[in-house]
Design an enzyme around this catalytic site. Structure first.
Site, PDB file in Angstrom:
ATOM      1  N   LYS A 122       0.869  -1.192   0.000  1.00  0.00           N
ATOM      2  CA  LYS A 122       0.000   0.000   0.000  1.00  0.00           C
ATOM      3  C   LYS A 122       0.889   1.219   0.000  1.00  0.00           C
ATOM      4  O   LYS A 122       2.012   1.178   0.488  1.00  0.00           O
ATOM      5  CB  LYS A 122      -0.872   0.004   1.261  1.00  0.00           C
ATOM      6  N   ASP A 162      -7.186   4.332  -4.277  1.00  0.00           N
ATOM      7  CA  ASP A 162      -7.818   4.198  -2.949  1.00  0.00           C
ATOM      8  C   ASP A 162      -8.401   5.587  -2.680  1.00  0.00           C
ATOM      9  O   ASP A 162      -8.666   6.333  -3.646  1.00  0.00           O
ATOM     10  CB  ASP A 162      -6.786   3.768  -1.891  1.00  0.00           C
TER      11      ASP A 162
HETATM   12  P1  NDP Z   1     -13.026   7.930  -2.547  1.00  0.00           P
HETATM   13  O1  NDP Z   1     -11.931   8.908  -2.385  1.00  0.00           O
HETATM   14  O2  NDP Z   1     -13.628   7.695  -3.870  1.00  0.00           O
HETATM   15  O3  NDP Z   1     -14.216   8.267  -1.530  1.00  0.00           O
HETATM   16  C1  NDP Z   1     -13.978   8.353  -0.159  1.00  0.00           C
HETATM   17  C2  NDP Z   1     -15.279   8.747   0.526  1.00  0.00           C
HETATM   18  O4  NDP Z   1     -15.140   8.592   1.938  1.00  0.00           O
HETATM   19  C3  NDP Z   1     -15.647  10.208   0.291  1.00  0.00           C
HETATM   20  O5  NDP Z   1     -17.028  10.337   0.351  1.00  0.00           O
HETATM   21  C4  NDP Z   1     -14.959  10.885   1.480  1.00  0.00           C
HETATM   22  O6  NDP Z   1     -15.519  12.148   1.823  1.00  0.00           O
HETATM   23  C5  NDP Z   1     -15.211   9.886   2.566  1.00  0.00           C
HETATM   24  N1  NDP Z   1     -14.130   9.976   3.569  1.00  0.00           N
HETATM   25  C6  NDP Z   1     -12.803   9.795   3.359  1.00  0.00           C
HETATM   26  N2  NDP Z   1     -12.107  10.006   4.479  1.00  0.00           N
HETATM   27  C7  NDP Z   1     -13.016  10.333   5.407  1.00  0.00           C
HETATM   28  C8  NDP Z   1     -12.914  10.673   6.770  1.00  0.00           C
HETATM   29  N3  NDP Z   1     -11.706  10.706   7.399  1.00  0.00           N
HETATM   30  N4  NDP Z   1     -14.073  10.937   7.429  1.00  0.00           N
HETATM   31  C9  NDP Z   1     -15.272  10.901   6.795  1.00  0.00           C
HETATM   32  N5  NDP Z   1     -15.423  10.593   5.505  1.00  0.00           N
HETATM   33  C10 NDP Z   1     -14.311  10.313   4.824  1.00  0.00           C
HETATM   34  O7  NDP Z   1     -12.441   6.554  -1.950  1.00  0.00           O
HETATM   35  P2  NDP Z   1     -12.985   5.065  -2.137  1.00  0.00           P
HETATM   36  O8  NDP Z   1     -14.448   5.050  -2.287  1.00  0.00           O
HETATM   37  O9  NDP Z   1     -12.129   4.404  -3.145  1.00  0.00           O
HETATM   38  O10 NDP Z   1     -12.573   4.414  -0.719  1.00  0.00           O
HETATM   39  C11 NDP Z   1     -13.480   4.335   0.374  1.00  0.00           C
HETATM   40  C12 NDP Z   1     -13.020   3.216   1.302  1.00  0.00           C
HETATM   41  O11 NDP Z   1     -13.015   1.977   0.578  1.00  0.00           O
HETATM   42  C13 NDP Z   1     -11.604   3.365   1.874  1.00  0.00           C
HETATM   43  O12 NDP Z   1     -11.582   2.822   3.173  1.00  0.00           O
HETATM   44  C14 NDP Z   1     -10.782   2.501   0.938  1.00  0.00           C
HETATM   45  O13 NDP Z   1      -9.587   2.053   1.568  1.00  0.00           O
HETATM   46  C15 NDP Z   1     -11.741   1.357   0.704  1.00  0.00           C
HETATM   47  N6  NDP Z   1     -11.481   0.534  -0.483  1.00  0.00           N
HETATM   48  C16 NDP Z   1     -11.390   1.084  -1.736  1.00  0.00           C
HETATM   49  C17 NDP Z   1     -11.171   0.275  -2.835  1.00  0.00           C
HETATM   50  C18 NDP Z   1     -11.158   0.816  -4.224  1.00  0.00           C
HETATM   51  O14 NDP Z   1     -11.051   0.002  -5.163  1.00  0.00           O
HETATM   52  N7  NDP Z   1     -11.261   2.116  -4.450  1.00  0.00           N
HETATM   53  C19 NDP Z   1     -10.989  -1.174  -2.691  1.00  0.00           C
HETATM   54  C20 NDP Z   1     -11.199  -1.665  -1.338  1.00  0.00           C
HETATM   55  C21 NDP Z   1     -11.405  -0.814  -0.296  1.00  0.00           C
HETATM   56  P3  NDP Z   1     -14.731  13.511   1.429  1.00  0.00           P
HETATM   57  O15 NDP Z   1     -14.925  13.650  -0.038  1.00  0.00           O
HETATM   58  O16 NDP Z   1     -15.384  14.566   2.234  1.00  0.00           O
HETATM   59  O17 NDP Z   1     -13.308  13.288   1.822  1.00  0.00           O
HETATM   60  O1  2IT Z   2      -7.998  -1.578  -0.516  1.00  0.00           O
HETATM   61  C1  2IT Z   2      -7.976  -2.065  -1.661  1.00  0.00           C
HETATM   62  O2  2IT Z   2      -8.122  -3.276  -1.863  1.00  0.00           O
HETATM   63  C2  2IT Z   2      -7.785  -1.155  -2.802  1.00  0.00           C
HETATM   64  N1  2IT Z   2      -7.707   0.059  -2.597  1.00  0.00           N
HETATM   65  C3  2IT Z   2      -7.658  -1.695  -4.201  1.00  0.00           C
HETATM   66  C4  2IT Z   2      -6.271  -2.199  -4.442  1.00  0.00           C
HETATM   67  C5  2IT Z   2      -5.973  -2.610  -5.858  1.00  0.00           C
HETATM   68  O3  2IT Z   2      -4.791  -2.931  -6.100  1.00  0.00           O
HETATM   69  O4  2IT Z   2      -6.847  -2.624  -6.724  1.00  0.00           O
END
Ligand code: NDP
Ligand code: 2IT
Length: 449
Positions: A122, A162
């Site tokens: 990561k 992420d």
């Molecule tokens: P994005 O940046 O697309 O969206 C993040 C969302 O979460 C936004 O709405 C953001 O609000 C909110 N957020 C982030 N940090 C905080 C915080 N500290 N407090 C409150 N709200 C918060 O990210 P993703 O949707 O990709 O990721 C969301 C979660 O999913 C994370 O935990 C990530 O690790 C996990 N994840 C993502 C994957 C992927 O493929 N993208 C795969 C597996 C897990 P704001 O805009 O106000 O910051």
């Molecule tokens: O937390 C996760 O699994 C991710 N942000 C996606 C990682 C990836 O390599 O697609």
């Protein structure tokens, strides 16, 4: 075990999130260590909790006014026993070494569960993309990749998105890698379709979470139809979780961002979701603007001083935390149980505190932990790597079918591993045990390296 964990805390006392992730896994794999004395003889716990490599670097960049900024960049290459390091990049002001280490540690076991050959890593930066112009984000990504490019490669380490890293950032990062190395390879996943991306990768994490939830429900003779669902976040994972819940005839009542949340009693349908996608992905606006468009919805400002988030206090059947780590505290878990929630499927990584998880398990809530429930994203990243190696693109249906099969197989793996250790129905224990055993056996096969 206790003394190993004590040493871990003494060595890096400030890395609380990393300790939290390690304690959860190690607590549930105790019976595995008891059954396999060779794991202890080979100091597996010491080895698996120490990253193979930690890279930290300076990222200097210039804003639109000509002012120079310096951010900190990270890449933690945690474990390569079953494949090249694989995992996302997070750009958010809260990023520290502890956050990246916890995410890298979780990624090792998640990737192991996918059935694909991917190690765990990561990375990211404390850079805050919010309010920055496209030009500023591009210059930051270029500065970040200038250093990162020395450490990654299609057979070494393959980053992805992420929090704060989506299609725009992957494009800028890929462009700079290609220029520096003079090679067009699948060194990042989450690329756009025209230059090596995979269909379904943008959707994969959210779709996968809902496929996993549907498996858990179907295992208990139920389905998502007519279920009221609470979703947090409004980024990539929250959007496609909502989309798949709608397709499976459930009803999503909430979405949030770091400023607050909206509650729409009528449910967020496909048209409202496309408004949210435009608001968040194109206009980069705030979720409160949903209420300007749909005035029947109620907006509640975030109140971090409270010990709970009122989003989790609404009556519902299912909860899909999809924002960030430790967003569900003990009070929230109590509220979810009291509000009738029977299933929690984690889209975010480690969104529930240890006390919240204990409440879920004590309340017989079906609890799908992040490393199992959200593995669909990295799984389709693995499929993107496979397509890149063959210089082929599979059709949407084909990738979606494989994603669904992988989520089904993760569900079976978790339930089988839990049952083998007398912990029927405990998906957390099942995911940790199955993920752990595969990685550890590969490490033992490969000797002391
Ligand atoms: P994005 O940046 O697309 O969206 C993040 C969302 O979460 C936004 O709405 C953001 O609000 C909110 N957020 C982030 N940090 C905080 C915080 N500290 N407090 C409150 N709200 C918060 O990210 P993703 O949707 O990709 O990721 C969301 C979660 O999913 C994370 O935990 C990530 O690790 C996990 N994840 C993502 C994957 C992927 O493929 N993208 C795969 C597996 C897990 P704001 O805009 O106000 O910051
Ligand atoms: O937390 C996760 O699994 C991710 N942000 C996606 C990682 C990836 O390599 O697609």
């Amino acid at each position: 075990m206790e003394s190993i964990l004590e040493r871990l805390v003494q060595r890096d006392p400030e890395q609380q999130e990393f300790h939290q992730a390690v304690f959860e896994v190690m607590d549930t794999v105790k019976p595995v260590l008891e059954r396999n004395p060779e794991y202890r003889q080979q100091a597996i716990v010491d080895r698996i909790t120490e990253p193979e490599r930690v890279i930290m670097f300076r990222v200097p960049w210039m804003d639109d006014q000509g002012q120079v900024h310096v951010n900190r960049g990270f890449r933690v290459e945690m474990n390569s026993a079953i494949g090249p390091y694989k995992g996302g990049l997070r750009f958010h002001p809260s990023v520290t070494l502890s956050i990246i280490k916890f995410l890298a540690f979780e990624q090792v076991f998640k990737n192991s569960l996918t059935t694909l050959q991917m190690g765990g890593g990561k990375g990211g930066s404390d850079f805050n993309p919010k309010g920055r112009s496209d030009g500023e984000v591009m210059r930051f990504c270029q500065a970040f990749m200038t250093e990162l490019s020395r450490h990654i490669g299609p057979n070494t380490d393959v980053p992805a998105g992420d929090i704060g890293v989506g299609a725009r950032e992957i494009g800028y990062l890929f462009g700079m890698y290609k220029k520096l190395r003079n090679e067009f390879t699948g060194v990042l996943t989450g690329k756009s379709l025209a230059w090596g991306g995979s269909l379904i990768r943008p959707e994969a994490t959210g779709y996968g979470v809902v496929y996993f939830a549907a498996e858990m429900l179907s295992h208990h003779g139920d389905s998502l139809e007519d279920k009221k669902c609470l979703v947090s976040g409004s980024g990539n994972v929250a959007q496609f979780t909502t989309e798949k819940i709608i397709q499976m005839k459930g009803k999503v009542l909430t979405l949030s961002d770091s400023s607050g949340y909206i509650f729409d009693e009528e449910g967020i349908d496909a048209e409202k979701l496309s408004f949210v996608k435009h608001l968040k992905n194109i206009r980069r606006g705030r979720i409160r603007e949903y209420c300007d468009q749909y005035p029947q919805a109620i907006y509640t400002e975030a109140a971090p001083e409270l010990d709970h988030n009122p989003l989790w206090a609404h009556q519902a059947d299912c909860a899909f935390p999809s924002a960030t780590q430790n967003e569900i505290h003990a009070r929230d878990a109590d509220n979810l149980a009291k509000g009738g929630v029977r299933l929690v499927a984690e889209g975010a990584n480690m969104p529930s505190t240890p006390n919240a998880i204990n409440i879920f398990l004590d309340s017989n809530i079906l609890y799908g932990p992040s490393k199992a429930a959200n593995a669909g994203g990295v799984a389709v990243s693995g499929l993107e790597m496979a397509q890149n190696s063959m210089r082929l693109s599979w059709p949407r249906k084909e990738v979606d079918k494989r994603l669904r099969q992988i989520m089904k197989s993760i569900h079976t793996t978790c339930t089988d591993a839990a049952t083998e250790y007398g912990l029927e129905g405990n998906y957390m224990a099942g995911a940790n045990i199955a993920g752990f055993v595969k990685v550890v056996n590969a490490m033992l096969d490969q000797g002391l390296v």
